[in-house]
Scaffold this active site. Structure first.
Site, mmCIF file in Angstrom:
data_model
loop_
_atom_site.group_PDB
_atom_site.id
_atom_site.type_symbol
_atom_site.label_atom_id
_atom_site.label_comp_id
_atom_site.label_asym_id
_atom_site.label_seq_id
_atom_site.Cartn_x
_atom_site.Cartn_y
_atom_site.Cartn_z
ATOM 1 N N HIS A 1 13.269 160.228 151.479
ATOM 2 C CA HIS A 1 12.901 159.408 152.635
ATOM 3 C C HIS A 1 11.470 158.893 152.500
ATOM 4 O O HIS A 1 11.214 157.691 152.642
ATOM 5 C CB HIS A 1 13.050 160.253 153.905
ATOM 6 C CG HIS A 1 12.741 159.526 155.168
ATOM 7 N ND1 HIS A 1 13.706 158.975 155.976
ATOM 8 C CD2 HIS A 1 11.556 159.255 155.786
ATOM 9 C CE1 HIS A 1 13.150 158.399 157.027
ATOM 10 N NE2 HIS A 1 11.835 158.556 156.931
ATOM 11 N N GLU A 2 10.540 159.790 152.223
ATOM 12 C CA GLU A 2 9.138 159.369 152.128
ATOM 13 C C GLU A 2 8.892 158.505 150.898
ATOM 14 O O GLU A 2 8.006 157.640 150.905
ATOM 15 C CB GLU A 2 8.215 160.592 152.129
ATOM 16 C CG GLU A 2 8.324 161.470 153.371
ATOM 17 C CD GLU A 2 8.166 160.709 154.683
ATOM 18 O OE1 GLU A 2 7.438 159.689 154.703
ATOM 19 O OE2 GLU A 2 8.769 161.132 155.682
ATOM 20 N N GLU B 1 11.187 151.947 158.180
ATOM 21 C CA GLU B 1 12.259 152.940 158.196
ATOM 22 C C GLU B 1 13.514 152.416 157.506
ATOM 23 O O GLU B 1 14.312 153.197 156.986
ATOM 24 C CB GLU B 1 12.582 153.362 159.628
ATOM 25 C CG GLU B 1 11.472 154.139 160.322
ATOM 26 C CD GLU B 1 11.067 155.417 159.597
ATOM 27 O OE1 GLU B 1 11.893 155.977 158.843
ATOM 28 O OE2 GLU B 1 9.913 155.843 159.755
ATOM 29 N N HIS C 1 9.387 154.960 151.899
ATOM 30 C CA HIS C 1 8.175 154.420 152.533
ATOM 31 C C HIS C 1 7.134 154.061 151.477
ATOM 32 O O HIS C 1 6.489 153.002 151.536
ATOM 33 C CB HIS C 1 7.578 155.462 153.487
ATOM 34 C CG HIS C 1 8.300 155.609 154.785
ATOM 35 N ND1 HIS C 1 8.496 154.567 155.648
ATOM 36 C CD2 HIS C 1 8.851 156.705 155.375
ATOM 37 C CE1 HIS C 1 9.145 155.000 156.721
ATOM 38 N NE2 HIS C 1 9.379 156.283 156.576
#
Length: 507
Positions: A266-267, A305, A270
């Site tokens: 997830h990160e 996101e 980003h």
């Protein structure tokens, strides 16, 4: 002054603001990863001082003069040119901050670090009372901030606009209504089936093995460790100090492997977005959120996101990913996963099992977690819910939506870092990201028929390049829906997201 000189003069003013905000980001990163607990109060003052300096630089007479000159200079530029957008967005930010007293901005910034320290202690002791007074102050300052910005329908509108300009409490209600109607039948169908085996996810997984796999995973997806690093924190986050220094964090649970695997994925999403912003936009308005006073290159929190949820779910939480990479995970954990097949692992990490923790939620219940948080934030902002009554309201919502009884505050109202950092209004951007990510993937697959073959082969650079050219490189040049229309031909549309979930969980 020549046209070019006018633009350079404004860019130099904005660059100074960006420099200060990046210094603030460094202090924030340190406060969440390495700072001793005793440093919270003074760190809060340091961050508040820098935040006020950034605001004062933005509103300085010199900036106003440079902005006026630049506004005249860009009249001949195309409406969507980078130069014109830089000037327009700077004007929008200046007018925004003129409505907000410097003392309020500084007070909100100072509160974040001490509130976060209180939240960390409260979470570790599962005691909401330790954090409640800090949250009450956060809500008070958020209401004051909303009143300064101005709102028509609901005070929540002002806070959401900081993170996702154009969204309101009413628009979110409509979006959630459509999503809930589409999600619940898929969820009910999935829950009616036997659960796959998942006991092996809860074995003992030493941190060093998790970290080694996480580093490999991030690099495989395209994260550039020459311009970034992976660290440990209580609640994972990404922060950038320009595209040349983009840092990600994760957390390790020795008894639940997916937390670090998917948190890191997830990160990384980003981080890829920030590292992919056009180098020419470094230290400009198109790589700086001058309204929220964050050094961030993504055009909105929802767009950001969309990238994290896209890589986490469409890629790393896919069958093809684990068919290809499960042997590497087994190599790090031969004793723990030696009796597990790639297919069993995939089924376990995509099982539908309502849980208490949002960041560990399955794809079908994840948005229900977001919806209840948005309902609570709206109630806090309009005063219909008191902070002291929050745990009870939270627990009731979890029981209503997921039929679970929350055992303690750590598994309930204290699980997310957002309220301690003053991010009231940011939660809906996760669901917006889910919707946008699916819409992008649907279009990219149609535009590039060979995309799935490259993903199946583990050639993730093909997808990364598509996203870099269509999304990342533009930084903040295009608004969210404008960006979507350029790529997909339409504004935010939940249909591809529901179709993706329906297809994935029909099997």
């Amino acid at each position: 002054m020549t046209q070019q000189a006018s633009l350079v003069a404004l860019q130099e003013r904005v660059a100074a603001v960006n420099d200060v905000l990046n210094a603030t980001s460094v202090l924030t990163w340190d406060s969440r990863t390495m700072m001793p607990a005793g440093g919270a109060e003074t760190r809060g003052h340091q961050i508040a001082t820098l935040t006020r300096i950034a605001r004062d630089l933005l509103l300085a007479p010199e900036t106003e003069r440079a902005l006026e000159e630049a506004e005249r200079a860009v009249l001949e530029f195309a409406e969507d040119s980078a130069e014109r957008r830089m000037v327009q967005q700077t004007r929008h930010a200046v007018e925004h901050h003129k409505r907000v007293p410097a003392s309020l901005i500084q007070e909100r910034a100072a509160l974040r670090t001490v509130a976060q320290a209180a939240w960390i202690e409260a979470r570790s002791k599962s005691d909401f009372s330790i954090f409640s007074s800090f949250l009450a102050k956060t809500v008070e300052l958020s209401r004051a901030y909303a009143d300064c910005i101005g709102w028509n329908g609901h005070p929540y509108d002002a806070m959401v606009s900081i993170y996702e300009l154009g969204e309101t409490a009413a628009s979110l209600k409509d979006l959630f209504k459509e999503l809930r109607a589409g999600l619940l039948p898929i969820l009910d169908d999935a829950r009616s089936r036997p659960q796959p085996r998942s006991d092996f996810l809860f074995r003992d997984f030493p941190e060093e093995g998790q970290r080694a796999f996480g580093l490999s995973l991030a690099e495989r997806l395209g994260y550039d460790f020459r311009r970034g690093r992976l660290d440990t924190t209580v609640h994972p986050f990404e922060v950038s100090f320009t595209r040349n220094d983009v840092r990600i964090t994760t957390r390790y649970n020795r008894n639940y492997l997916p937390a670090s695997v998917f948190g890191t994925a997830h990160e990384t999403g980003h981080g890829l977005y920030e590292q992919g912003v056009d180098q020419a936009f470094t230290r400009t308005t198109l790589a700086t959120d001058l309204v929220g006073l964050y050094a961030v290159g993504g055009t909105s929190f929802g767009a950001h996101e969309s990238q994290s949820r896209l890589w986490e779910n469409h890629i790393v939480r896919s069958r093809t990913f684990w068919q290809l990479h499960f042997p590497e995970l087994q190599m790090h954990f031969p004793d723990q996963l030696g009796d597990v097949s790639a297919e069993e692992f995939y089924r376990a990490v995509t099982r539908v099992e309502p849980g208490f923790i949002r960041v560990e939620a399955d794809e079908l219940t994840y948005d229900l977690h977001i919806m209840l948080r948005v309902d609570i934030e709206c109630a806090l902002m309009d005063g219909s819910l008191a902070v002291n009554d929050l745990p009870e309201a939270w627990n009731a919502a979890i029981k209503r939506d997921l039929d679970l009884s929350v055992p303690n505050d750590a598994y309930g109202v204290l699980q997310d870092v957002h309220w301690s950092t003053g991010y009231i209004g940011s939660f809906p951007t996760y669901t917006i990201g889910n919707v946008m990510g699916a819409q992008l993937m649907e279009t990219l697959r149609r535009q590039k028929p060979s995309l799935d073959a490259s993903i199946t082969a583990g050639e993730y650079s093909v997808l990364a390049e598509e996203l870099r050219t269509k999304v990342w490189q533009h930084g903040r040049r295009f608004m969210r829906d404008e960006l979507l229309e350029r790529i997909t031909g339409r504004r935010l549309d939940p249909a591809p997201y529901l179709a993706y979930l329906r297809s994935k969980y029909a099997a």
